[in-house]
Design a protein around this motif. Structure first.
Motif, PDB file in Angstrom:
ATOM      1  N   ALA A   3       0.862  -1.191   0.000  1.00 44.45           N
ATOM      2  CA  ALA A   3       0.000   0.000   0.000  1.00 44.45           C
ATOM      3  C   ALA A   3       0.892   1.232   0.000  1.00 44.45           C
ATOM      4  CB  ALA A   3      -0.912   0.022   1.221  1.00 44.45           C
ATOM      5  N   GLU A   4       0.627   2.115  -0.938  1.00 45.46           N
ATOM      6  CA  GLU A   4       1.329   3.391  -0.990  1.00 45.46           C
ATOM      7  C   GLU A   4       0.584   4.388  -0.099  1.00 45.46           C
ATOM      8  OE1 GLU A   4       3.178   3.586  -5.446  1.00 45.46           O
ATOM      9  OE2 GLU A   4       1.039   4.036  -5.255  1.00 45.46           O
ATOM     10  N   LEU A   5       1.250   4.892   0.914  1.00 42.99           N
ATOM     11  CA  LEU A   5       0.651   5.918   1.757  1.00 42.99           C
ATOM     12  C   LEU A   5       0.836   7.290   1.122  1.00 42.99           C
ATOM     13  CD1 LEU A   5       1.709   4.669   5.300  1.00 42.99           C
ATOM     14  CD2 LEU A   5      -0.344   4.132   3.969  1.00 42.99           C
ATOM     15  N   GLU A   6       1.724   7.323   0.155  1.00 44.63           N
ATOM     16  CA  GLU A   6       1.944   8.505  -0.675  1.00 44.63           C
ATOM     17  C   GLU A   6       1.974   8.018  -2.117  1.00 44.63           C
ATOM     18  OE1 GLU A   6       5.756  11.250  -1.466  1.00 44.63           O
ATOM     19  OE2 GLU A   6       5.017  11.296   0.602  1.00 44.63           O
ATOM     20  N   PRO A   7       1.175   8.626  -2.997  1.00 48.89           N
ATOM     21  CA  PRO A   7       1.152   8.154  -4.386  1.00 48.89           C
ATOM     22  C   PRO A   7       2.550   8.087  -4.994  1.00 48.89           C
ATOM     23  CG  PRO A   7      -0.585   9.761  -4.015  1.00 48.89           C
ATOM     24  CD  PRO A   7       0.272   9.758  -2.773  1.00 48.89           C
ATOM     25  N   GLY A   8       2.825   6.995  -5.683  1.00 51.37           N
ATOM     26  CA  GLY A   8       4.109   6.805  -6.335  1.00 51.37           C
ATOM     27  C   GLY A   8       5.190   6.230  -5.446  1.00 51.37           C
ATOM     28  N   ALA A   9       4.881   5.924  -4.195  1.00 44.33           N
ATOM     29  CA  ALA A   9       5.897   5.434  -3.261  1.00 44.33           C
ATOM     30  C   ALA A   9       6.508   4.108  -3.691  1.00 44.33           C
ATOM     31  CB  ALA A   9       5.314   5.315  -1.860  1.00 44.33           C
ATOM     32  N   LEU A  10       5.789   3.314  -4.474  1.00 41.63           N
ATOM     33  CA  LEU A  10       6.288   2.012  -4.906  1.00 41.63           C
ATOM     34  C   LEU A  10       7.034   2.077  -6.239  1.00 41.63           C
ATOM     35  CD1 LEU A  10       6.292  -0.939  -3.967  1.00 41.63           C
ATOM     36  CD2 LEU A  10       4.124  -1.254  -5.147  1.00 41.63           C
TER      37      LEU A  10
END
Length: 167
Positions: A148-155
């Motif tokens: 799960a990305e807690l901030e968009p684009g984190a992955l």
């Protein structure tokens, strides 16, 4: 369904023994062989991201998040999430996940992974991790490795060995 007087509270040091008994009831002796358990051996749970669920004074649920590295990127491992079998199906796990992810995001964490069932965890923003990009310390069904990305684009671009880390 009866509404329970549920309290979600930060985990306290004196909760350690009741949580261990909860883990015994919820997961049994095989819990020590699981891949996620092996990852947690290398890292202490992050205290401010660990919560308990109480019905009155009875501890009926627990969640812990631990620091990990995904290649060179810091992240968190969600788990264990445990609910007393007598209290399953009443939204306790969802309340614990919601509180811990909300706190993790507020504290600036960007990425959380877990090994679990996608149909259950999807409502919290978890989806299958990109195939082949993350190497766990032991075999894991790729359909159960979720992120799960807690901030968009984190992955984006995250790849490598997943290892436990200290704070």
């Amino acid at each position: 369904m009866t509404t329970l007087p549920l309290s979600i509270l930060p985990e306290r040091p004196e909760d350690a023994a009741p949580i261990e008994r909860l883990h015994e009831r919820a997961f049994g002796p095989g819990r020590f062989a699981r891949t996620a358990f092996r990852l947690r051996e290398g890292a202490e749970a992050t205290p401010e991201l660990c919560f308990t669920a109480l019905v009155g004074t009875l501890l009926v649920g627990s969640i812990r998040l631990s620091p990990i590295s995904l290649g060179e990127v810091p992240g968190l491992l969600l788990g264990p999430l445990a609910v007393d079998p007598a209290f399953e199906g009443r939204g306790i796990g969802a309340a614990l996940i919601g509180r811990s992810l909300e706190r993790a995001k507020a504290d600036g964490h960007r990425l959380v992974i877990l090994v679990g069932d996608e149909p259950y965890y999807a409502r919290f923003g978890f989806a299958r991790a990109p195939a082949g990009r993350l190497q766990m310390p032991a075999p894991v069904d790729p359909a159960r490795l979720l992120a799960a990305e807690l901030e968009p684009g984190a992955l984006d671009g995250v790849a490598g060995q997943v290892v436990g880390r200290r704070g």
